[in-house]
Design an enzyme around this catalytic site. Sequence first.
Site, PDB file in Angstrom:
ATOM      1  N   PRO A 265      57.232   7.348  86.291  1.00  0.00           N
ATOM      2  CA  PRO A 265      56.734   8.614  86.846  1.00  0.00           C
ATOM      3  C   PRO A 265      55.218   8.586  87.041  1.00  0.00           C
ATOM      4  O   PRO A 265      54.457   9.196  86.298  1.00  0.00           O
ATOM      5  CB  PRO A 265      57.163   9.645  85.801  1.00  0.00           C
ATOM      6  CG  PRO A 265      57.207   8.878  84.515  1.00  0.00           C
ATOM      7  CD  PRO A 265      57.694   7.505  84.895  1.00  0.00           C
TER       8      PRO A 265
ATOM      9  N   SER B 226      53.153   9.951  88.985  1.00  0.00           N
ATOM     10  CA  SER B 226      52.380  11.181  89.197  1.00  0.00           C
ATOM     11  C   SER B 226      51.980  11.830  87.883  1.00  0.00           C
ATOM     12  O   SER B 226      50.965  12.522  87.810  1.00  0.00           O
ATOM     13  CB  SER B 226      53.170  12.177  90.056  1.00  0.00           C
ATOM     14  OG  SER B 226      54.376  12.544  89.420  1.00  0.00           O
ATOM     15  N   ASP B 227      52.754  11.625  86.823  1.00  0.00           N
ATOM     16  CA  ASP B 227      52.354  12.154  85.517  1.00  0.00           C
ATOM     17  C   ASP B 227      51.073  11.479  85.036  1.00  0.00           C
ATOM     18  O   ASP B 227      50.157  12.133  84.521  1.00  0.00           O
ATOM     19  CB  ASP B 227      53.467  11.943  84.493  1.00  0.00           C
ATOM     20  CG  ASP B 227      54.582  12.971  84.604  1.00  0.00           C
ATOM     21  OD1 ASP B 227      54.308  14.075  85.098  1.00  0.00           O
ATOM     22  OD2 ASP B 227      55.711  12.674  84.196  1.00  0.00           O
ATOM     23  N   ALA B 228      51.018  10.151  85.189  1.00  0.00           N
ATOM     24  CA  ALA B 228      49.819   9.430  84.774  1.00  0.00           C
ATOM     25  C   ALA B 228      48.626   9.803  85.648  1.00  0.00           C
ATOM     26  O   ALA B 228      47.508   9.978  85.148  1.00  0.00           O
ATOM     27  CB  ALA B 228      50.069   7.925  84.837  1.00  0.00           C
TER      28      ALA B 228
ATOM     29  N   GLY C 234      47.386  13.124  84.658  1.00  0.00           N
ATOM     30  CA  GLY C 234      46.677  12.996  83.395  1.00  0.00           C
ATOM     31  C   GLY C 234      45.277  12.442  83.570  1.00  0.00           C
ATOM     32  O   GLY C 234      44.327  12.898  82.921  1.00  0.00           O
TER      33      GLY C 234
END
Length: 401
Positions: free
Chosen positions: A169, A171-173, A176
Amino acid sequence: MTDKATGPLRGLKIVDISTVVAGPFAAGLLGDYGAEVVKVEMPGAGDSLRALAPHKDGAPLWWKVTNRNKKGITLDLRQAAGRDLFGKLIADADVLVENFRPGTLDGWGITRAWLQEINPRLTILRVTGFGQDGPYRDRPGFARIFEAMSGFTQICGEEGGRPLHLGYPISDAVAGLFGALGILAALHDLARHPERRGQDVDCSATEAMLRTLEFLAIEYDQLGAVRTRSGNRSQYAAPGNVYRTADGKWASIAASTQSIFIRLCAALDLRGLLDDPRFATNPARVRNYRELDEIVGEALGKLTMAELREAFERHEVGFSPIYDIADVFDDPQIRAREAIVRVPDSELGSVRMQGVVPRFSETPGRVMRAGPTIGEHNDEVYGALGLSAAEIAALKARKVI
C-alpha cells in the site's frame, strides 16, 4: 544497546493516536530521528494493524516495524476518564498525530479548542483519505482507493491490460512521508514565531499520491495527454524496461540521458544505433521504443546476469537485477551500509528490519526497539504523569486503559 534516543529530534514529544499505517508511519519516521513517541491504542484489541498478516507465534510482524521506537500505552478516548488522562498526556507534548474521520474526535469532546486550551503550541497532524473538508471528507479510505483516485493505478500494469495495484500500500507510506514533512515544517514555523499557536496539518493521502505524480497534471493541462499503462517500459526515456538475461534472470535498465545511452550502446556492442535517426535523441527513441526494445532485448538476452553486470559496470551503465527480499539481505551494498539492522523485540527476542533513512553525520538516528506489545509501557507512562500503581490498576479494571 542502551534504550536511549539519539538523533536531531531528541527531546521532541509526540503522541500518536492514529491507526494502521499512514499516521503511524509519519510518527515512526520522527521516532527514527530521536523523537519520543507514545503510541496510544484502544484497550483490548489495540490497533487494527496488529491483525494484518504476517504473524510469527502470534506476534504481528508488520506492526513491529511501523511502530518501532515507540512506547505503547492503552487508553479509551471515548470515556470521560480517558479524555481526562489524554489531556494530561498532551499537556507537554509537541505533536499529536491522528487519522480519525473528520469530526470523530470532536464527538468525543477532543476538539481543537479543547486541545489548545491545554496546550496552545500543540501541532496536530490529521491524516485522512480525502482531507478535512470537501464532499468526500466523511468517506472511509484505504490505500487502494487513494492510489486509484490519484491516477497512480491507471498507469500501472501491462500495456492494453487492466490497471494493476502494487504489492504494497504505497499511498500509506507516501502520505506518512508528507505528514512527517508537514509536522517538521509546522514546528519550524512555530520555532521562528514563538508567539503563535500550534496549527493543524491537514494531510490527504489521495492528494499526497497526486502530488507525487508530478508530470501527470501538467501534461494533461498543457497537452491534453492522458497517460495509461505501459508495462515495465518507461514512458519518458528509452531504452527503459525489464529485460531477460541468457540465464533466465531479469534486469531493470534505464538509459535516461544521452550519455548513458551512448555507454549502453558500447556495452552491448550496438554502436551502430548512434547513427540511426530513429534513436539519435531521447524523444526519437521514445517514439520508436518498440524497435529499440527488440534490439536491446536481443543483445542483452545473449548475456548472463554476471556478464551483463561486468559489461555495464565497466561502461558505467546503471542497472539492477530484479531483487527479491532475500537478494536485498545478501547485497554487499546493503550489508556495507547496514541498511538492514537487528533490533531487540520483547516477544521474538530480536528482529531485523530497515535502518534509519536518511543519515545524519552529527546526530544519527537509530532503531532502539521493535513495536511494543499492547500497553507495554502503561506503568511507565502513566506513572510519569503522577498516577499511583493503585490508580493505574483501577483504570485498567474499568477498561479506561
